[in-house]
Design a protein around this motif. Structure first.
Motif, mmCIF file in Angstrom:
data_model
loop_
_atom_site.group_PDB
_atom_site.id
_atom_site.type_symbol
_atom_site.label_atom_id
_atom_site.label_comp_id
_atom_site.label_asym_id
_atom_site.label_seq_id
_atom_site.Cartn_x
_atom_site.Cartn_y
_atom_site.Cartn_z
ATOM 1 N N LEU A 194 -64.298 -24.245 -19.699
ATOM 2 C CA LEU A 194 -64.402 -25.231 -19.586
ATOM 3 C C LEU A 194 -65.855 -26.128 -18.951
ATOM 4 O O LEU A 194 -66.600 -25.018 -19.088
ATOM 5 C CB LEU A 194 -64.280 -26.296 -17.541
ATOM 6 C CG LEU A 194 -62.654 -25.873 -17.285
ATOM 7 C CD1 LEU A 194 -62.796 -26.118 -15.441
ATOM 8 C CD2 LEU A 194 -62.502 -27.440 -17.733
ATOM 9 N N LYS A 195 -66.213 -26.607 -20.195
ATOM 10 C CA LYS A 195 -67.642 -27.432 -20.400
ATOM 11 C C LYS A 195 -68.625 -28.196 -18.877
ATOM 12 O O LYS A 195 -68.026 -28.576 -18.115
ATOM 13 C CB LYS A 195 -67.903 -28.241 -21.522
ATOM 14 C CG LYS A 195 -67.166 -27.443 -22.519
ATOM 15 C CD LYS A 195 -66.967 -28.737 -24.224
ATOM 16 C CE LYS A 195 -66.598 -28.035 -24.661
ATOM 17 N NZ LYS A 195 -66.998 -28.530 -26.390
ATOM 18 N N CYS A 224 -69.820 -30.783 -19.281
ATOM 19 C CA CYS A 224 -69.077 -32.422 -19.597
ATOM 20 C C CYS A 224 -68.208 -32.134 -18.013
ATOM 21 O O CYS A 224 -67.702 -33.674 -17.929
ATOM 22 C CB CYS A 224 -69.348 -32.677 -20.723
ATOM 23 S SG CYS A 224 -68.675 -31.783 -21.908
ATOM 24 N N ASP A 225 -67.308 -31.384 -18.754
ATOM 25 C CA ASP A 225 -65.665 -31.788 -17.965
ATOM 26 C C ASP A 225 -66.059 -31.678 -16.210
ATOM 27 O O ASP A 225 -65.256 -32.364 -15.462
ATOM 28 C CB ASP A 225 -64.957 -30.544 -18.646
ATOM 29 C CG ASP A 225 -64.405 -30.556 -20.032
ATOM 30 O OD1 ASP A 225 -64.680 -31.889 -20.622
ATOM 31 O OD2 ASP A 225 -64.583 -29.087 -20.805
ATOM 32 N N ARG A 258 -66.807 -34.971 -15.556
ATOM 33 C CA ARG A 258 -66.652 -36.595 -15.159
ATOM 34 C C ARG A 258 -65.824 -35.782 -14.136
ATOM 35 O O ARG A 258 -65.374 -36.923 -14.122
ATOM 36 C CB ARG A 258 -65.726 -35.705 -16.959
ATOM 37 C CG ARG A 258 -65.233 -37.218 -17.008
ATOM 38 C CD ARG A 258 -64.292 -37.333 -17.712
ATOM 39 N NE ARG A 258 -63.821 -35.993 -18.977
ATOM 40 C CZ ARG A 258 -63.557 -35.113 -19.729
ATOM 41 N NH1 ARG A 258 -64.607 -34.969 -20.462
ATOM 42 N NH2 ARG A 258 -62.325 -34.160 -19.351
ATOM 43 N N TYR A 287 -61.246 -28.549 -10.689
ATOM 44 C CA TYR A 287 -60.518 -27.660 -12.307
ATOM 45 C C TYR A 287 -58.569 -28.460 -12.134
ATOM 46 O O TYR A 287 -58.339 -29.073 -12.805
ATOM 47 C CB TYR A 287 -60.303 -26.334 -11.456
ATOM 48 C CG TYR A 287 -61.335 -25.325 -12.243
ATOM 49 C CD1 TYR A 287 -62.314 -25.617 -11.624
ATOM 50 C CD2 TYR A 287 -61.188 -24.453 -12.378
ATOM 51 C CE1 TYR A 287 -63.702 -25.939 -11.909
ATOM 52 C CE2 TYR A 287 -62.669 -24.082 -12.768
ATOM 53 C CZ TYR A 287 -63.765 -24.301 -13.056
ATOM 54 O OH TYR A 287 -64.920 -23.772 -12.819
ATOM 55 N N LEU A 307 -58.201 -31.872 -14.130
ATOM 56 C CA LEU A 307 -59.059 -31.071 -15.841
ATOM 57 C C LEU A 307 -57.498 -30.372 -16.071
ATOM 58 O O LEU A 307 -56.945 -30.297 -17.470
ATOM 59 C CB LEU A 307 -59.792 -30.067 -15.558
ATOM 60 C CG LEU A 307 -60.888 -31.139 -15.429
ATOM 61 C CD1 LEU A 307 -62.298 -30.716 -15.513
ATOM 62 C CD2 LEU A 307 -61.314 -32.558 -16.112
#
Length: 56
Positions: free
Chosen positions: A9-10, A12-13, A16, A29, A32
């Protein structure tokens, strides 16, 4: 920047997911489609979520 190596995971993720309503690393999490593993990333993920929440 990579936040979670276990789940790839980055930053930006996570940001977001926070903008989408996630209030903690676990809910971010989940949003995502991932599950927390080792937990080493939680403190950084919390900081990112707090920053996104504060700027909204």
């Amino acid at each position: 920047m990579v936040v979670c190596v276990c789940n790839a995971l980055k930053e930006c993720d996570v940001r977001r997911a926070a903008r989408g309503g996630a209030g903690c690393p676990t809910s971010a999490y989940r949003a995502l489609g991932r599950k927390p593993r080792c937990g080493q990333c939680f403190s950084f993920a919390r900081e990112l979520i707090a920053a996104e929440t504060a700027s909204a």
